[in-house]
Design a protein around this motif. Structure first.
Motif, PDB file in Angstrom:
ATOM      1  N   ALA A  89       0.848  -1.183   0.000  1.00 40.36           N
ATOM      2  CA  ALA A  89       0.000   0.000   0.000  1.00 40.36           C
ATOM      3  C   ALA A  89       0.890   1.241   0.000  1.00 40.36           C
ATOM      4  CB  ALA A  89      -0.917  -0.002   1.235  1.00 40.36           C
ATOM      5  N   PRO A  90       0.304   2.413  -0.272  1.00 39.83           N
ATOM      6  CA  PRO A  90       1.097   3.644  -0.174  1.00 39.83           C
ATOM      7  C   PRO A  90       1.598   3.852   1.256  1.00 39.83           C
ATOM      8  CG  PRO A  90      -0.944   4.030  -1.385  1.00 39.83           C
ATOM      9  CD  PRO A  90      -1.067   2.665  -0.763  1.00 39.83           C
ATOM     10  N   ALA A 183       5.905   3.820   8.246  1.00 39.77           N
ATOM     11  CA  ALA A 183       6.209   5.112   7.632  1.00 39.77           C
ATOM     12  C   ALA A 183       7.714   5.376   7.658  1.00 39.77           C
ATOM     13  CB  ALA A 183       5.461   6.219   8.357  1.00 39.77           C
ATOM     14  N   GLN A 184       8.349   5.071   8.763  1.00 39.88           N
ATOM     15  CA  GLN A 184       9.779   5.305   8.913  1.00 39.88           C
ATOM     16  C   GLN A 184      10.583   4.417   7.968  1.00 39.88           C
ATOM     17  OE1 GLN A 184      11.582   6.059  12.916  1.00 39.88           O
ATOM     18  NE2 GLN A 184      12.460   4.039  12.602  1.00 39.88           N
ATOM     19  N   GLN A 185      10.201   3.135   7.891  1.00 40.12           N
ATOM     20  CA  GLN A 185      10.910   2.217   7.009  1.00 40.12           C
ATOM     21  C   GLN A 185      10.775   2.629   5.549  1.00 40.12           C
ATOM     22  OE1 GLN A 185       9.212  -1.544   8.132  1.00 40.12           O
ATOM     23  NE2 GLN A 185      10.525  -1.785   9.916  1.00 40.12           N
ATOM     24  N   PRO A 192       8.338  -2.969   4.489  1.00 40.63           N
ATOM     25  CA  PRO A 192       7.957  -3.574   5.758  1.00 40.63           C
ATOM     26  C   PRO A 192       7.372  -4.977   5.570  1.00 40.63           C
ATOM     27  CG  PRO A 192       7.096  -1.335   5.571  1.00 40.63           C
ATOM     28  CD  PRO A 192       7.567  -1.743   4.210  1.00 40.63           C
ATOM     29  N   VAL A 193       7.778  -5.883   6.441  1.00 39.46           N
ATOM     30  CA  VAL A 193       7.216  -7.234   6.486  1.00 39.46           C
ATOM     31  C   VAL A 193       6.970  -7.590   7.947  1.00 39.46           C
ATOM     32  CG1 VAL A 193       8.382  -7.964   4.375  1.00 39.46           C
ATOM     33  CG2 VAL A 193       9.480  -8.349   6.577  1.00 39.46           C
ATOM     34  N   ARG A 209      -6.049  -4.671   6.850  1.00 41.75           N
ATOM     35  CA  ARG A 209      -6.720  -3.378   6.676  1.00 41.75           C
ATOM     36  C   ARG A 209      -5.713  -2.236   6.607  1.00 41.75           C
ATOM     37  NH1 ARG A 209     -10.798  -5.517  10.335  1.00 41.75           N
ATOM     38  NH2 ARG A 209      -9.788  -4.458  12.092  1.00 41.75           N
ATOM     39  N   MET A 210      -4.595  -2.393   7.310  1.00 37.51           N
ATOM     40  CA  MET A 210      -3.577  -1.348   7.299  1.00 37.51           C
ATOM     41  C   MET A 210      -2.866  -1.262   5.952  1.00 37.51           C
ATOM     42  SD  MET A 210      -1.778  -1.746  11.037  1.00 37.51           S
ATOM     43  CE  MET A 210      -0.634  -0.391  10.685  1.00 37.51           C
TER      44      MET A 210
END
Length: 226
Positions: A89-90, A183-185, A192-193, A209-210
């Motif tokens: 996702a964005p 957001a930081q990664q 992110p995983v 959902r995120m």
């Protein structure tokens, strides 16, 4: 990139996290105190006996992807299924409220107490040294939620240790902390995983959902030397 996630543990232990590991060219473990996780060059056919000199009989390790019989020198203490998820996702917008704080050496006692209470997965005394950890404290200075980073390989960065004290459930702490990490990664150019146990349907729905999607659902075992 998804191939790296399939055997993330090995790529982490033989790559960016090699300084925190011990083992051989076919089998490696996180050094004592970092995280009770082992990885293998061939996850489906692990060279378990190569790890024998680096493990003691009282230690228990998590191993992902292997479902065959154990050699006589090892035993399987637990078997389940783990869901590997990857961000799709964005980039999210993370809040900057001051109650989300960076955790450090001064917080280790509370970090370990919260992990011991909530059991977010394999965790040990030096796990928070593997990445950045953020937490939320209540008005009495008690750590009530945390999330941080563990394994890394190429641009993949694992979010781990996500947990909330039972007294603070339902306040959205975990989602805020994970959003901050995602957001930081992504600002750092990382993907992110995370891992969630198959039976934890509630957490899986929240992550989906995120913006996370399911990559695979391999076997996970807890193993120990005989």
């Amino acid at each position: 990139m998804t191939d790296l996630l399939t055997n993330l543990t090995w790529h982490a232990l033989s790559g960016p996290h090699a300084p925190y590991a011990s083992g051989t060219s076919t089998a490696r473990r996180y050094a004592t105190g970092f995280s009770p996780i082992v990885g293998f060059a061939d996850a489906l056919h692990p060279d378990l006996d190569a790890l024998l000199p680096f493990c003691t009989p009282d230690e228990h390790f998590y191993a992902i992807g292997w479902s065959g019989p154990a050699p006589s020198t090892w035993q399987v203490d637990m078997e389940s299924v783990i869901v590997k998820m990857i961000w799709d996702a964005p980039a999210p917008v993370a809040d900057t409220l001051p109650d989300v704080v960076r955790l450090g050496a001064a917080d280790v006692e509370q970090v370990l107490a919260l992990a011991d209470l909530t059991r977010p997965g394999p965790f040990s005394t030096r796990t928070i040294e593997l990445g950045e950890y953020f937490g939320c404290f209540d008005d009495n200075g008690r750590l009530v939620a945390m999330a941080g980073e563990r394994m890394a390989a190429s641009t993949l960065r694992e979010i781990s240790g996500v947990c909330t004290h039972p007294d603070a459930q339902g306040k959205g702490y975990a989602k805020r902390l994970v959003t901050r990490l995602v957001a930081q990664q992504m600002q750092r150019g990382e993907v992110p995983v995370l891992h969630v146990m198959q039976g934890n349907a509630g957490a899986r729905r929240i992550y989906e959902r995120m913006g996370f999607r399911v990559h695979s659902e391999p076997v996970v075992r807890v193993i120990s030397r005989r």
